[in-house]
Design a protein around this motif. Structure first.
Motif, PDB file in Angstrom:
ATOM      1  N   LEU A  35       5.754   7.871 -32.099  1.00  0.00           N
ATOM      2  CA  LEU A  35       6.180   8.153 -30.734  1.00  0.00           C
ATOM      3  C   LEU A  35       5.032   8.083 -29.740  1.00  0.00           C
ATOM      4  CD1 LEU A  35       8.545  11.174 -31.454  1.00  0.00           C
ATOM      5  CD2 LEU A  35       9.191   8.800 -31.069  1.00  0.00           C
ATOM      6  N   GLY A  36       3.839   7.834 -30.225  1.00  0.00           N
ATOM      7  CA  GLY A  36       2.674   7.780 -29.349  1.00  0.00           C
ATOM      8  C   GLY A  36       2.771   6.707 -28.299  1.00  0.00           C
ATOM      9  N   ILE A  37       3.518   5.678 -28.613  1.00  0.00           N
ATOM     10  CA  ILE A  37       3.705   4.581 -27.664  1.00  0.00           C
ATOM     11  C   ILE A  37       4.430   5.083 -26.422  1.00  0.00           C
ATOM     12  CG2 ILE A  37       4.786   2.318 -27.371  1.00  0.00           C
ATOM     13  CD1 ILE A  37       4.594   2.076 -30.460  1.00  0.00           C
ATOM     14  N   VAL A  38       5.276   6.082 -26.610  1.00  0.00           N
ATOM     15  CA  VAL A  38       6.114   6.586 -25.520  1.00  0.00           C
ATOM     16  C   VAL A  38       5.492   7.836 -24.885  1.00  0.00           C
ATOM     17  CG1 VAL A  38       8.489   7.245 -24.974  1.00  0.00           C
ATOM     18  CG2 VAL A  38       8.034   5.811 -26.938  1.00  0.00           C
ATOM     19  N   ILE A  39       4.289   8.168 -25.163  1.00  0.00           N
ATOM     20  CA  ILE A  39       3.559   9.326 -24.649  1.00  0.00           C
ATOM     21  C   ILE A  39       4.118  10.648 -25.192  1.00  0.00           C
ATOM     22  CG2 ILE A  39       2.759  10.544 -22.565  1.00  0.00           C
ATOM     23  CD1 ILE A  39       1.495   7.828 -22.817  1.00  0.00           C
ATOM     24  N   VAL A  40       5.373  10.682 -25.566  1.00  0.00           N
ATOM     25  CA  VAL A  40       5.975  11.904 -26.081  1.00  0.00           C
ATOM     26  C   VAL A  40       5.290  12.316 -27.385  1.00  0.00           C
ATOM     27  CG1 VAL A  40       8.117  12.891 -27.000  1.00  0.00           C
ATOM     28  CG2 VAL A  40       8.180  11.395 -25.006  1.00  0.00           C
ATOM     29  N   GLY A  41       4.939  11.346 -28.210  1.00  0.00           N
ATOM     30  CA  GLY A  41       4.274  11.637 -29.476  1.00  0.00           C
ATOM     31  C   GLY A  41       2.937  12.327 -29.292  1.00  0.00           C
ATOM     32  N   ILE A  42       2.238  11.989 -28.226  1.00  0.00           N
ATOM     33  CA  ILE A  42       0.945  12.627 -27.958  1.00  0.00           C
ATOM     34  C   ILE A  42       1.144  14.113 -27.676  1.00  0.00           C
ATOM     35  CG2 ILE A  42      -1.012  12.698 -26.365  1.00  0.00           C
ATOM     36  CD1 ILE A  42      -0.626   9.633 -26.064  1.00  0.00           C
ATOM     37  N   PHE A  43       2.176  14.450 -26.903  1.00  0.00           N
ATOM     38  CA  PHE A  43       2.451  15.849 -26.604  1.00  0.00           C
ATOM     39  C   PHE A  43       2.923  16.606 -27.845  1.00  0.00           C
ATOM     40  CE2 PHE A  43       2.913  14.036 -22.277  1.00  0.00           C
ATOM     41  CZ  PHE A  43       1.892  14.757 -21.689  1.00  0.00           C
ATOM     42  N   ILE A  44       3.771  15.968 -28.657  1.00  0.00           N
ATOM     43  CA  ILE A  44       4.240  16.615 -29.889  1.00  0.00           C
ATOM     44  C   ILE A  44       3.067  16.867 -30.827  1.00  0.00           C
ATOM     45  CG2 ILE A  44       5.628  16.292 -31.972  1.00  0.00           C
ATOM     46  CD1 ILE A  44       7.635  14.752 -30.222  1.00  0.00           C
ATOM     47  N   PHE A  45       2.197  15.862 -30.985  1.00  0.00           N
ATOM     48  CA  PHE A  45       1.032  16.015 -31.850  1.00  0.00           C
ATOM     49  C   PHE A  45       0.099  17.099 -31.322  1.00  0.00           C
ATOM     50  CE2 PHE A  45      -3.409  15.045 -32.781  1.00  0.00           C
ATOM     51  CZ  PHE A  45      -3.373  15.104 -34.174  1.00  0.00           C
ATOM     52  N   ALA A  46      -0.177  17.085 -30.029  1.00  0.00           N
ATOM     53  CA  ALA A  46      -1.106  18.066 -29.450  1.00  0.00           C
ATOM     54  C   ALA A  46      -0.563  19.482 -29.605  1.00  0.00           C
ATOM     55  CB  ALA A  46      -1.352  17.757 -27.977  1.00  0.00           C
ATOM     56  N   ARG A  47       0.731  19.664 -29.367  1.00  0.00           N
ATOM     57  CA  ARG A  47       1.331  20.994 -29.504  1.00  0.00           C
ATOM     58  C   ARG A  47       1.268  21.485 -30.952  1.00  0.00           C
ATOM     59  NH1 ARG A  47       6.304  23.280 -30.685  1.00  0.00           N
ATOM     60  NH2 ARG A  47       6.761  25.160 -29.514  1.00  0.00           N
ATOM     61  N   ALA A  48       1.607  20.608 -31.893  1.00  0.00           N
ATOM     62  CA  ALA A  48       1.576  20.997 -33.300  1.00  0.00           C
ATOM     63  C   ALA A  48       0.149  21.278 -33.765  1.00  0.00           C
ATOM     64  CB  ALA A  48       2.211  19.906 -34.159  1.00  0.00           C
ATOM     65  N   ALA A  49      -0.796  20.433 -33.373  1.00  0.00           N
ATOM     66  CA  ALA A  49      -2.186  20.617 -33.789  1.00  0.00           C
ATOM     67  C   ALA A  49      -2.766  21.903 -33.214  1.00  0.00           C
ATOM     68  CB  ALA A  49      -3.023  19.411 -33.356  1.00  0.00           C
ATOM     69  N   ILE A  50      -2.506  22.185 -31.953  1.00  0.00           N
ATOM     70  CA  ILE A  50      -3.015  23.417 -31.344  1.00  0.00           C
ATOM     71  C   ILE A  50      -2.412  24.636 -32.031  1.00  0.00           C
ATOM     72  CG2 ILE A  50      -2.950  24.818 -29.240  1.00  0.00           C
ATOM     73  CD1 ILE A  50      -3.302  22.162 -27.684  1.00  0.00           C
TER      74      ILE A  50
END
Length: 95
Positions: A35-50
């Motif tokens: 989902l990183g292509i759609v920017i949504v994946g970056i937010f999901i990853f950042a939230r989970a990692a934090i």
């Protein structure tokens, strides 16, 4: 230094430190890759990692400690003497 290490009482020692199962990290990385292509994946990853990096849990010889959060810290502590039973429910994937 981690919160649990700072909050130990004199004579208290850590018996076991918790860690997140690998499947949670795989899910975060999969969201980033697919989902990183759609920017949504970056937010999901950042939230989970934090969430995973700022959660600390351990069992000492006197208590069970769970700490959530980074800026707003929330801790839960339970004396080992008051633990009467433990129920562990794991799915096949969580193992």
């Amino acid at each position: 230094m981690r919160y649990i290490d700072e909050s130990l009482a004199p004579g208290e020692e850590i018996l076991q430190r918790g860690k997140w199962p690998t499947i949670f990290w795989v899910g975060a990385w999969a969201a980033l890759l697919f989902l990183g292509i759609v920017i949504v994946g970056i937010f999901i990853f950042a939230r989970a990692a934090i969430h995973m990096l700022t959660t600390d849990f351990a069992v000492t010889n006197r208590r069970v400690i769970l700490k959530h959060g980074w800026l707003n810290r929330r801790t839960q502590e339970l004396a080992v003497e008051s633990v009467e039973g433990v129920l562990l429910d794991q799915s096949l994937i969580a193992r």
